[in-house]
Motif scaffolding. Structure first.
Motif, PDB file in Angstrom:
ATOM      1  N   VAL A  15       0.824  -1.230   0.000  1.00 44.22           N
ATOM      2  CA  VAL A  15       0.000   0.000   0.000  1.00 44.22           C
ATOM      3  C   VAL A  15       0.851   1.271   0.000  1.00 44.22           C
ATOM      4  N   THR A  16       2.171   1.125  -0.003  1.00 46.64           N
ATOM      5  CA  THR A  16       3.050   2.303   0.073  1.00 46.64           C
ATOM      6  C   THR A  16       2.903   3.198  -1.159  1.00 46.64           C
ATOM      7  N   LEU A 207      10.008  -2.550  -0.873  1.00 44.28           N
ATOM      8  CA  LEU A 207      10.894  -1.561  -1.503  1.00 44.28           C
ATOM      9  C   LEU A 207      10.150  -0.297  -1.934  1.00 44.28           C
ATOM     10  N   GLY A 208       8.822  -0.306  -1.798  1.00 48.41           N
ATOM     11  CA  GLY A 208       8.060   0.940  -1.882  1.00 48.41           C
ATOM     12  C   GLY A 208       7.730   1.458  -3.267  1.00 48.41           C
ATOM     13  N   CYS A 209       8.035   0.714  -4.335  1.00 44.70           N
ATOM     14  CA  CYS A 209       7.760   1.216  -5.693  1.00 44.70           C
ATOM     15  C   CYS A 209       6.286   1.023  -6.046  1.00 44.70           C
ATOM     16  N   THR A 326       4.141  -4.160   8.533  1.00 48.70           N
ATOM     17  CA  THR A 326       4.786  -2.851   8.606  1.00 48.70           C
ATOM     18  C   THR A 326       5.487  -2.561   7.276  1.00 48.70           C
ATOM     19  N   HIS A 327       5.686  -1.280   7.008  1.00 47.56           N
ATOM     20  CA  HIS A 327       6.284  -0.863   5.736  1.00 47.56           C
ATOM     21  C   HIS A 327       6.717   0.591   5.827  1.00 47.56           C
ATOM     22  N   LEU A 328       7.217   1.049   4.701  1.00 46.24           N
ATOM     23  CA  LEU A 328       7.717   2.412   4.546  1.00 46.24           C
ATOM     24  C   LEU A 328       6.809   3.495   5.125  1.00 46.24           C
TER      25      LEU A 328
END
Ligand code: PLP
Length: 347
Positions: A15-16, A207-209, A326-328
């Motif tokens: 979802v980033t 990695l947020g792409c 959890t993420h960016l």
């Protein structure tokens, strides 16, 4: 931000939103028609990934699901089977594409968290009789999503490699989150790749792409995968726009995965402090937390709904269990805020 509008989205690391650096690089990317092999940014990304992993070649694909499908298709013939974890992503969540599209059947076996027992794999391989599907590939996942972000330890990969060699199997690694595994274990991704014929990994998770996955292997494997990518409608044109974000991710997003892992452990620790039986903190190796909701007094759906109303989003996952990731875009403060909200709901 007011509490009423604050949202912490723990549903998935997909979802980033792209970072400002990614957006800038995307806007400025040099592009060309990648179906003609003329997109310089894609070519740069593919070369860089191949070099980084010590592979002959790499191919940019739109999704992890396409990466799995075209990789497994490239390693098999119709009528073959792929020995895999019963919770493999491509078994559970990819619309049966392996059988529907590749004409290959999955042969799922139980795992111990991420790990397949090499003896069980050996016993599962079909003898070379004409009536049996040919056991062609053993597929593993690192980290393992449904097993709660579990790392596949390198020694276990090596033990599986030996059995694969003894039985003429190719080893395929669904490394959607290989850099989470690498950061958590300290084993370079290239070392995991060393023991497999082919692997895919995703840019659009930790990695947020916004979009993108990579398939990696020998030159011959990538040639087959390239044809299958086109066959499945994945030939893309000025796709350097997306590859530009992926190049930024390789520079900036791998090391920071350790923050996501620390946040996941903090989240698990906070939940265990509420009800010890709800979560096994020791099992939280990377960015996924599986929480048993019944010790907290809820069914998964009820807890997800009650917390969703309070701006904390996560997914009911399987009977009795929810998944938080959890993420960016989840900070340590977001974790603490989520724990406060959870404590209020549970009490
Ligand atoms: C382990 C694993 N493999 C493959 C995929 C598929 O990736 P995509 O959603 O890009 O198709 C996912 C997605 O969550 C995953 O967790």
């Amino acid at each position: 931000m007011s509490e009423a509008s604050r949202v912490v989205d723990l549903r998935s690391d997909t979802v980033t939103k792209p970072t400002p650096e990614m957006r800038r690089a995307m806007a400025e990317a040099e592009v060309g028609d990648d179906v003609f092999g003329e997109d310089p940014t894609v070519n740069r990304l593919q070369d860089r990934v191949a070099e980084m992993l010590g592979a002959e070649a790499a191919l940019f694909v739109p999704t992890g699901s396409m990466g799995n499908l075209i990789s497994l298709r490239s390693l098999t013939q119709p009528g073959d089977e792929v020995i895999c974890h019963e919770w493999a992503h491509f078994v559970l969540f990819e619309v049966g594409s392996l059988s529907a599209v590749a004409g290959v059947q999955a042969r799922p076996i139980p795992g111990n968290r991420a790990v397949l027992d090499p003896d069980l794999v050996a016993r599962t391989v079909n003898p070379p009789m004409y009536s049996f599907p040919r056991s062609a590939v053993v597929a593993i996942e690192n980290t393992h999503n449904v097993a709660g972000g579990a790392v596949y330890p390198l020694d276990d990969v090596k033990a599986l490699r030996k059995v694969a060699d003894d039985h003429g199997l190719a080893v395929y690694l669904d490394g959607a989150r290989i850099f989470n595994a690498s950061v958590a274990s300290g084993v370079p991704a290239a070392e995991y790749f060393d023991h497999v014929e082919a692997m895919s990994f995703c840019f659009s998770k930790g990695l947020g792409c916004p979009v993108g996955s990579m398939v990696v292997g020998t030159g011959e494997f990538i040639e087959r995968a390239h044809r299958y990518r086109k066959m499945h409608g994945g030939g893309m044109r000025q796709v350097g726009i997306l590859a530009a974000a992926c190049l930024i991710a390789l520079d900036q997003m791998i090391g920071r995965l350790a923050d996501d892992h620390a946040n996941a452990r903090r989240l698990a620790g906070g939940i265990a402090a509420l009800r010890e039986e709800a979560v096994s903190v020791d099992d939280v190796e990377t960015n996924i937390v599986l929480v048993s909701t019944r010790p907290l007094g809820f069914e998964p759906q009820e807890l997800a709904a009650a917390m969703g109303e309070r701006g904390i989003k996560f997914l009911p996952y399987r009977p009795g269990v929810v998944r938080m990731m959890t993420h960016l875009d989840v900070s340590t403060e977001d974790v603490d805020y989520s724990l406060e909200r959870l404590a209020a709901v549970v009490r």
